[in-house]
Design a protein around this motif. Sequence first.
Motif, PDB file in Angstrom:
ATOM      1  N   ALA A  39      16.550   2.201  23.754  1.00  0.00           N
ATOM      2  CA  ALA A  39      16.639   3.336  22.734  1.00  0.00           C
ATOM      3  C   ALA A  39      15.394   3.704  21.990  1.00  0.00           C
ATOM      4  O   ALA A  39      15.050   4.876  21.923  1.00  0.00           O
ATOM      5  N   LEU A  40      14.800   2.440  21.799  1.00  0.00           N
ATOM      6  CA  LEU A  40      13.687   2.625  20.954  1.00  0.00           C
ATOM      7  C   LEU A  40      12.158   2.831  21.828  1.00  0.00           C
ATOM      8  O   LEU A  40      11.502   3.482  21.601  1.00  0.00           O
ATOM      9  N   LEU A  41      12.505   2.872  23.153  1.00  0.00           N
ATOM     10  CA  LEU A  41      11.539   3.285  24.239  1.00  0.00           C
ATOM     11  C   LEU A  41      11.790   4.704  24.428  1.00  0.00           C
ATOM     12  O   LEU A  41      10.660   5.398  24.419  1.00  0.00           O
ATOM     13  N   GLU A  42      12.933   5.106  24.529  1.00  0.00           N
ATOM     14  CA  GLU A  42      13.148   6.541  24.467  1.00  0.00           C
ATOM     15  C   GLU A  42      12.837   7.508  23.395  1.00  0.00           C
ATOM     16  O   GLU A  42      12.639   8.673  23.568  1.00  0.00           O
ATOM     17  N   GLY A  43      13.228   6.946  22.095  1.00  0.00           N
ATOM     18  CA  GLY A  43      12.836   7.585  21.121  1.00  0.00           C
ATOM     19  C   GLY A  43      12.085   6.726  19.737  1.00  0.00           C
ATOM     20  O   GLY A  43      12.762   5.717  19.456  1.00  0.00           O
ATOM     21  N   ASP A  44      11.149   7.106  19.628  1.00  0.00           N
ATOM     22  CA  ASP A  44      10.285   6.374  18.696  1.00  0.00           C
ATOM     23  C   ASP A  44      10.710   6.612  17.152  1.00  0.00           C
ATOM     24  O   ASP A  44      11.188   7.890  16.728  1.00  0.00           O
ATOM     25  N   ASN A  45      10.596   5.426  16.222  1.00  0.00           N
ATOM     26  CA  ASN A  45      11.167   5.694  14.904  1.00  0.00           C
ATOM     27  C   ASN A  45      12.284   6.404  14.781  1.00  0.00           C
ATOM     28  O   ASN A  45      12.986   7.392  13.989  1.00  0.00           O
ATOM     29  N   LEU A  46      13.368   5.423  15.348  1.00  0.00           N
ATOM     30  CA  LEU A  46      14.896   5.861  15.259  1.00  0.00           C
ATOM     31  C   LEU A  46      15.527   5.314  14.050  1.00  0.00           C
ATOM     32  O   LEU A  46      15.087   4.178  13.394  1.00  0.00           O
ATOM     33  N   LEU A  47      16.033   6.098  13.157  1.00  0.00           N
ATOM     34  CA  LEU A  47      16.956   5.425  11.988  1.00  0.00           C
ATOM     35  C   LEU A  47      17.952   4.508  12.404  1.00  0.00           C
ATOM     36  O   LEU A  47      18.462   4.581  13.650  1.00  0.00           O
ATOM     37  N   TYR A  48      18.397   3.896  11.376  1.00  0.00           N
ATOM     38  CA  TYR A  48      19.707   3.008  11.713  1.00  0.00           C
ATOM     39  C   TYR A  48      20.883   3.792  12.166  1.00  0.00           C
ATOM     40  O   TYR A  48      21.601   3.298  13.298  1.00  0.00           O
ATOM     41  N   SER A  49      20.963   4.790  11.677  1.00  0.00           N
ATOM     42  CA  SER A  49      22.138   5.775  11.901  1.00  0.00           C
ATOM     43  C   SER A  49      22.049   6.372  13.549  1.00  0.00           C
ATOM     44  O   SER A  49      22.974   6.459  14.082  1.00  0.00           O
ATOM     45  N   VAL A  84      14.220   6.165   3.555  1.00  0.00           N
ATOM     46  CA  VAL A  84      15.061   5.701   4.640  1.00  0.00           C
ATOM     47  C   VAL A  84      14.073   4.671   5.496  1.00  0.00           C
ATOM     48  O   VAL A  84      12.845   4.660   5.036  1.00  0.00           O
ATOM     49  N   SER A  85      14.708   3.977   6.308  1.00  0.00           N
ATOM     50  CA  SER A  85      13.962   2.916   7.152  1.00  0.00           C
ATOM     51  C   SER A  85      14.194   3.728   8.686  1.00  0.00           C
ATOM     52  O   SER A  85      15.138   3.726   9.097  1.00  0.00           O
ATOM     53  N   ALA A  86      12.952   3.526   9.469  1.00  0.00           N
ATOM     54  CA  ALA A  86      13.038   3.847  10.957  1.00  0.00           C
ATOM     55  C   ALA A  86      12.547   2.581  11.710  1.00  0.00           C
ATOM     56  O   ALA A  86      11.611   1.766  11.261  1.00  0.00           O
ATOM     57  N   TYR A  87      13.089   2.500  12.923  1.00  0.00           N
ATOM     58  CA  TYR A  87      12.609   1.395  13.768  1.00  0.00           C
ATOM     59  C   TYR A  87      11.755   1.812  14.778  1.00  0.00           C
ATOM     60  O   TYR A  87      12.108   2.923  15.409  1.00  0.00           O
ATOM     61  N   SER A  88      10.896   0.987  15.337  1.00  0.00           N
ATOM     62  CA  SER A  88       9.935   1.263  16.382  1.00  0.00           C
ATOM     63  C   SER A  88       9.475   0.146  17.195  1.00  0.00           C
ATOM     64  O   SER A  88       9.528  -0.817  16.434  1.00  0.00           O
ATOM     65  N   LEU A  89       8.896   0.357  18.277  1.00  0.00           N
ATOM     66  CA  LEU A  89       8.304  -0.948  19.026  1.00  0.00           C
ATOM     67  C   LEU A  89       7.052  -1.172  18.534  1.00  0.00           C
ATOM     68  O   LEU A  89       6.253  -0.506  18.019  1.00  0.00           O
ATOM     69  N   THR A  90       6.935  -2.504  18.331  1.00  0.00           N
ATOM     70  CA  THR A  90       5.473  -3.062  18.116  1.00  0.00           C
ATOM     71  C   THR A  90       4.657  -2.702  19.385  1.00  0.00           C
ATOM     72  O   THR A  90       5.163  -2.675  20.546  1.00  0.00           O
ATOM     73  N   MET A  91       3.291  -3.096  19.417  1.00  0.00           N
ATOM     74  CA  MET A  91       2.451  -3.266  20.539  1.00  0.00           C
ATOM     75  C   MET A  91       3.138  -4.397  21.381  1.00  0.00           C
ATOM     76  O   MET A  91       2.950  -4.113  22.781  1.00  0.00           O
ATOM     77  N   LYS A  92       3.523  -5.451  20.809  1.00  0.00           N
ATOM     78  CA  LYS A  92       4.124  -6.451  21.809  1.00  0.00           C
ATOM     79  C   LYS A  92       5.550  -5.716  22.393  1.00  0.00           C
ATOM     80  O   LYS A  92       5.647  -6.143  23.598  1.00  0.00           O
ATOM     81  N   GLY A  93       6.193  -5.152  21.873  1.00  0.00           N
ATOM     82  CA  GLY A  93       7.488  -4.491  22.283  1.00  0.00           C
ATOM     83  C   GLY A  93       7.153  -3.329  23.126  1.00  0.00           C
ATOM     84  O   GLY A  93       7.952  -3.299  24.435  1.00  0.00           O
ATOM     85  N   GLN A  94       6.110  -2.729  23.092  1.00  0.00           N
ATOM     86  CA  GLN A  94       5.618  -1.793  24.247  1.00  0.00           C
ATOM     87  C   GLN A  94       5.122  -2.203  25.451  1.00  0.00           C
ATOM     88  O   GLN A  94       5.285  -1.667  26.592  1.00  0.00           O
TER      89      GLN A  94
END
Length: 108
Positions: A39-49, A84-94
């Motif tokens: 999900a985070l690969l498809e959409g960066d800065n996703l909210l918890y919701s 709000v808080s959003a989630y994204s991949l780190t460099m390691k995650g990418q």
Amino acid sequence: MRKENSTNFENEQTLNNYCKANRTLSLISGRWKLPILFALLEGDNLLYSDLKKILPNISDRILSKQLNELQKDNLIKKNKTKKVSAYSLTMKGQKIENLLSLLSDYNL
């Protein structure tokens, strides 16, 4: 989480040192970690919701737990703003994007 002085912990460390793929798989294993990462690969800065909408069957407790583990392992980061808080991949995650793509293409 294993006790650091347990035999299981020592065995895990030995396996991770011998086989780096074992360490990688242990970081992304679990029922919900891969779907969260995709999900985070498809959409960066996703909210918890947003993650709850994408993964409607995940409980709040498990989503929070998995997000915390992925943060602890430095695969994702939590971007806090005032509201709000959003989630994204780190460099390691990418860096695991290619691996995840190969895994999704592989069918047994």
